[in-house]
Design a protein around this motif. Structure first.
Motif, mmCIF file in Angstrom:
data_model
loop_
_atom_site.group_PDB
_atom_site.id
_atom_site.type_symbol
_atom_site.label_atom_id
_atom_site.label_comp_id
_atom_site.label_asym_id
_atom_site.label_seq_id
_atom_site.Cartn_x
_atom_site.Cartn_y
_atom_site.Cartn_z
ATOM 1 N N THR A 85 21.997 48.504 61.182
ATOM 2 C CA THR A 85 22.987 47.676 61.862
ATOM 3 C C THR A 85 22.633 46.201 61.726
ATOM 4 O O THR A 85 23.487 45.342 61.905
ATOM 5 C CB THR A 85 23.095 48.039 63.354
ATOM 6 N N ASP A 86 21.401 45.878 61.372
ATOM 7 C CA ASP A 86 20.996 44.483 61.206
ATOM 8 C C ASP A 86 21.365 43.903 59.856
ATOM 9 O O ASP A 86 21.572 42.704 59.732
ATOM 10 C CB ASP A 86 19.481 44.336 61.392
ATOM 11 N N ASN A 87 21.429 44.714 58.796
ATOM 12 C CA ASN A 87 21.648 44.141 57.470
ATOM 13 C C ASN A 87 22.898 44.652 56.759
ATOM 14 O O ASN A 87 23.254 44.132 55.728
ATOM 15 C CB ASN A 87 20.425 44.358 56.566
ATOM 16 N N LYS A 88 23.549 45.670 57.301
ATOM 17 C CA LYS A 88 24.754 46.186 56.652
ATOM 18 C C LYS A 88 25.868 45.180 56.809
ATOM 19 O O LYS A 88 26.038 44.590 57.873
ATOM 20 C CB LYS A 88 25.149 47.514 57.286
ATOM 21 N N GLY A 89 26.627 44.976 55.752
ATOM 22 C CA GLY A 89 27.736 44.033 55.806
ATOM 23 C C GLY A 89 28.807 44.494 56.788
ATOM 24 O O GLY A 89 28.919 45.666 57.103
ATOM 25 N N THR A 90 29.573 43.539 57.266
ATOM 26 C CA THR A 90 30.642 43.840 58.209
ATOM 27 C C THR A 90 31.966 43.354 57.653
ATOM 28 O O THR A 90 32.081 42.218 57.206
ATOM 29 C CB THR A 90 30.376 43.141 59.563
ATOM 30 N N ASN A 91 32.965 44.218 57.692
ATOM 31 C CA ASN A 91 34.305 43.837 57.270
ATOM 32 C C ASN A 91 35.000 43.053 58.385
ATOM 33 O O ASN A 91 34.544 43.049 59.524
ATOM 34 C CB ASN A 91 35.127 45.096 56.942
ATOM 35 N N ALA A 92 36.110 42.414 58.050
ATOM 36 C CA ALA A 92 36.845 41.608 59.019
ATOM 37 C C ALA A 92 37.272 42.427 60.233
ATOM 38 O O ALA A 92 37.348 41.907 61.342
ATOM 39 C CB ALA A 92 38.065 40.977 58.353
ATOM 40 N N ASP A 93 37.544 43.725 60.046
ATOM 41 C CA ASP A 93 37.978 44.563 61.158
ATOM 42 C C ASP A 93 36.814 45.107 61.989
ATOM 43 O O ASP A 93 37.005 45.896 62.906
ATOM 44 C CB ASP A 93 38.847 45.717 60.655
ATOM 45 N N TYR A 144 27.541 45.564 50.214
ATOM 46 C CA TYR A 144 26.666 44.393 50.232
ATOM 47 C C TYR A 144 25.729 44.487 51.417
ATOM 48 O O TYR A 144 25.957 45.254 52.348
ATOM 49 C CB TYR A 144 27.469 43.093 50.286
ATOM 50 N N CYS A 145 24.659 43.722 51.360
ATOM 51 C CA CYS A 145 23.780 43.624 52.511
ATOM 52 C C CYS A 145 23.335 42.180 52.676
ATOM 53 O O CYS A 145 23.250 41.434 51.707
ATOM 54 C CB CYS A 145 22.589 44.575 52.422
ATOM 55 N N ILE A 146 23.132 41.823 53.898
ATOM 56 C CA ILE A 146 22.649 40.484 54.216
ATOM 57 C C ILE A 146 21.130 40.572 54.281
ATOM 58 O O ILE A 146 20.580 41.268 55.129
ATOM 59 C CB ILE A 146 23.247 39.987 55.542
ATOM 60 N N ILE A 147 20.479 39.862 53.363
ATOM 61 C CA ILE A 147 19.018 39.884 53.295
ATOM 62 C C ILE A 147 18.422 39.011 54.392
ATOM 63 O O ILE A 147 17.487 39.391 55.069
ATOM 64 C CB ILE A 147 18.519 39.396 51.914
ATOM 65 N N ALA A 148 18.974 37.811 54.564
ATOM 66 C CA ALA A 148 18.478 36.872 55.568
ATOM 67 C C ALA A 148 19.539 35.813 55.826
ATOM 68 O O ALA A 148 20.397 35.561 54.982
ATOM 69 C CB ALA A 148 17.187 36.203 55.074
ATOM 70 N N SER A 149 19.481 35.200 56.987
ATOM 71 C CA SER A 149 20.347 34.064 57.291
ATOM 72 C C SER A 149 19.688 33.236 58.379
ATOM 73 O O SER A 149 18.851 33.739 59.129
ATOM 74 C CB SER A 149 21.734 34.531 57.741
#
Length: 93
Positions: A15-23, A30-35
């Motif tokens: 739940t920390d790195n999985k991408g999220t759609n607009a809905d 895709y995955c978010i590595i860091a921000s």
């Protein structure tokens, strides 16, 4: 419990790195590595692993800073070649 993996890098999705759609649904392409913010606080960085540039553009379009017109974006594609730990090579390549 079934584990899901990023279609782009093979990294286990959480739940920390999985991408999220607009809905609000989760996206496995895709995955978010860091921000986080830059230091000094003049901007920020989002590191996304994806093989789909159109998808990255749609992610940026959904970012609250973009929606509210308070950020400009520059997408920089790169190929990492050095890693502090060998396991990162599997995630980032």
């Amino acid at each position: 419990m079934e584990h899901k993996f990023c279609q782009s890098c093979g990294m286990p999705l959480t739940t920390d790195n999985k991408g999220t759609n607009a809905d609000g649904s989760r996206n496995e392409d895709y995955c978010i590595i860091a921000s986080g913010p830059q230091t000094p606080r003049v901007g920020g960085v989002i590191m996304i692993k994806s093989d789909n540039r159109a998808l990255v553009d749609s992610i940026i379009a959904q970012d609250p800073f973009n929606i509210n017109g308070i950020a400009d974006y520059r997408i920089v594609e790169f190929t990492p070649t050095m890693f502090v730990e060998s396991s990162l090579s599997d995630i980032l390549k």
